[in-house]
Design an enzyme around this catalytic site. Structure first.
Site, mmCIF file in Angstrom:
data_model
loop_
_atom_site.group_PDB
_atom_site.id
_atom_site.type_symbol
_atom_site.label_atom_id
_atom_site.label_comp_id
_atom_site.label_asym_id
_atom_site.label_seq_id
_atom_site.Cartn_x
_atom_site.Cartn_y
_atom_site.Cartn_z
ATOM 1 N N LYS A 289 41.157 35.889 31.370
ATOM 2 C CA LYS A 289 42.293 35.767 32.296
ATOM 3 C C LYS A 289 43.585 35.612 31.492
ATOM 4 O O LYS A 289 43.603 34.932 30.467
ATOM 5 C CB LYS A 289 42.075 34.524 33.188
ATOM 6 C CG LYS A 289 43.291 34.079 34.005
ATOM 7 C CD LYS A 289 43.656 35.050 35.109
ATOM 8 C CE LYS A 289 44.929 34.614 35.856
ATOM 9 N NZ LYS A 289 45.409 35.661 36.783
ATOM 10 N N CYS B 225 52.980 40.523 35.447
ATOM 11 C CA CYS B 225 52.506 39.677 36.557
ATOM 12 C C CYS B 225 53.528 39.727 37.694
ATOM 13 O O CYS B 225 54.689 39.387 37.492
ATOM 14 C CB CYS B 225 52.300 38.230 36.135
ATOM 15 S SG CYS B 225 51.813 37.241 37.584
HETATM 16 O O1 RRO Z 1 47.666 35.644 38.417
HETATM 17 C C1 RRO Z 1 48.190 36.545 39.119
HETATM 18 O O2 RRO Z 1 48.778 36.299 40.175
HETATM 19 C C2 RRO Z 1 48.204 37.950 38.692
HETATM 20 C C3 RRO Z 1 48.518 38.354 37.416
HETATM 21 BR BR1 RRO Z 1 48.843 37.178 36.005
HETATM 22 C C4 RRO Z 1 48.623 39.741 37.132
HETATM 23 O O3 RRO Z 1 48.922 40.187 36.013
HETATM 24 N N1 RRO Z 1 48.385 40.611 38.150
HETATM 25 C C5 RRO Z 1 48.050 40.199 39.386
HETATM 26 O O4 RRO Z 1 47.842 41.036 40.279
HETATM 27 N N2 RRO Z 1 47.963 38.861 39.652
#
Ligand code: RRO
Length: 312
Positions: free
Chosen positions: A46, A131
């Protein structure tokens, strides 16, 4: 005919081209271990931040008929947790490990990348420039100058090749501008296309309501909706960045979409929404479907059709 799905790239060897998309099944050691035992050819952690984060309020993920919407808000255990996992990982005997980094600022990214450099582990780092779910923080991948500055600074503290996870682009001028930025950074070994399509809105007609709580319902869209956008981004970056690798991500839920991504130029592919919905067994299914499709078409290796998409 025997099909061989193996792929070697940037110094790593994979039995098959399937990886989880960062964010799906990779927040805890338990989830990562389940992926390690799955049919995946490699796994990725993650996206991590300097300190642990709880992420956005729930509900923050919803599945829909055509895919998913999420606004997780970067929940993660902090980079030290994933670095510890990588230190304990049996790199010699196990499938390759990739690590996603998504600092909240330039300074945070530099601190984490310096720590990864210092650790000198045989992992591939994917720096997340996209993100979409941090209120008030635009995706850095949409700011070409800021992206160029970040990559130049990161290259000073991280001395091995690394990759970037890009947001989707929707205009040839923007493909070109980002490709120029990446071309100007010799440390870039791969680009992952695409992150979710940011800030979509899913509406529950019966309840006349949004379906996730953060940002009044706005969230990143994944799954079937995003396949054509993902394929366009894979093809455009593969074409514009010869010598670098593209990881395809977006809309893969069977061997067919995996084949399409590779045909468009992807070296390997990541599975997000489908993995979230079905669990790791989908990786066995997608792998086996890809083998059958290649057999039907008479292809023995991925290199036989990678990047060979025809135009009219
Ligand atoms: O954690 C998120 O909300 C998230 C991330 Br870091 C990302 O790169 N892409 C996404 O769809 N959600």
């Amino acid at each position: 005919m025997t099909v061989d799905l193996a792929v070697a790239w940037l110094g790593i060897q994979m039995d098959n081209p399937l990886i989880n998309a960062s964010g799906v099944m990779c927040r805890t050691v338990e989830e990562l271990e389940a992926l390690r035992h799955s049919a995946a050819g490699a796994l990725i952690t993650k996206s991590c931040t300097l300190e642990p984060r709880k992420g956005n309020p729930e509900p923050r993920y919803a599945s829909t008929a055509l895919g998913s919407i999420n606004s997780m808000g970067l929940p993660n255990a902090g980079y030290r947790y994933y670095l510890d996992y990588a230190r304990r990982y049996d790199h010699e005997h196990d499938k390759p490990l990739l690590m996603s980094v998504s600092g909240m600022s330039l300074e945070d990214n530099l601190e984490m990348m310096a720590a990864f450099d210092e650790a000198a582990l045989p992992v591939l780092v994917e720096l997340n420039l996209s993100c979409p779910n941090l209120p008030g923080k635009p995706q850095i991948g949409y700011d070409f100058e800021a992206s160029a500055r970040l990559l130049a600074e990161v290259s000073k503290v991280y001395r091995r090749p690394f990759g970037v996870k890009l947001p989707p682009y929707f205009d040839p001028v923007h493909f070109g501008e980002m490709a120029d930025v990446l071309d100007g950074c010799p440390s870039i070994g791969f680009v992952t296309c695409i992150n979710s399509i940011g800030n979509g809105l899913v509406i529950d007609l019966e309840r006349e309501s949004v379906v996730i709580r953060p940002k009044d319902g706005l969230g990143g869209i994944g799954g079937d909706y995003v396949l054509p956008t993902a394929l366009a981004n894979v093809r455009e970056f593969a074409r514009r960045l010869p010598g670098r690798h593209v990881i395809g991500c977006g809309g893969i839920r069977s061997g067919r979409e995996a084949f399409m991504h590779i045909l468009a130029g992807a070296t390997v592919v990541q599975v997000g929404t489908c993995l979230y919905e079905e669990g790791p067994a989908c990786l066995t299914r997608i792998r086996d479907e890809l083998v059958c499709l290649m057999q039907d078409k008479g292809y023995r290796t991925l290199a036989d059709f990678r990047g060979c998409l025809r135009t009219l």
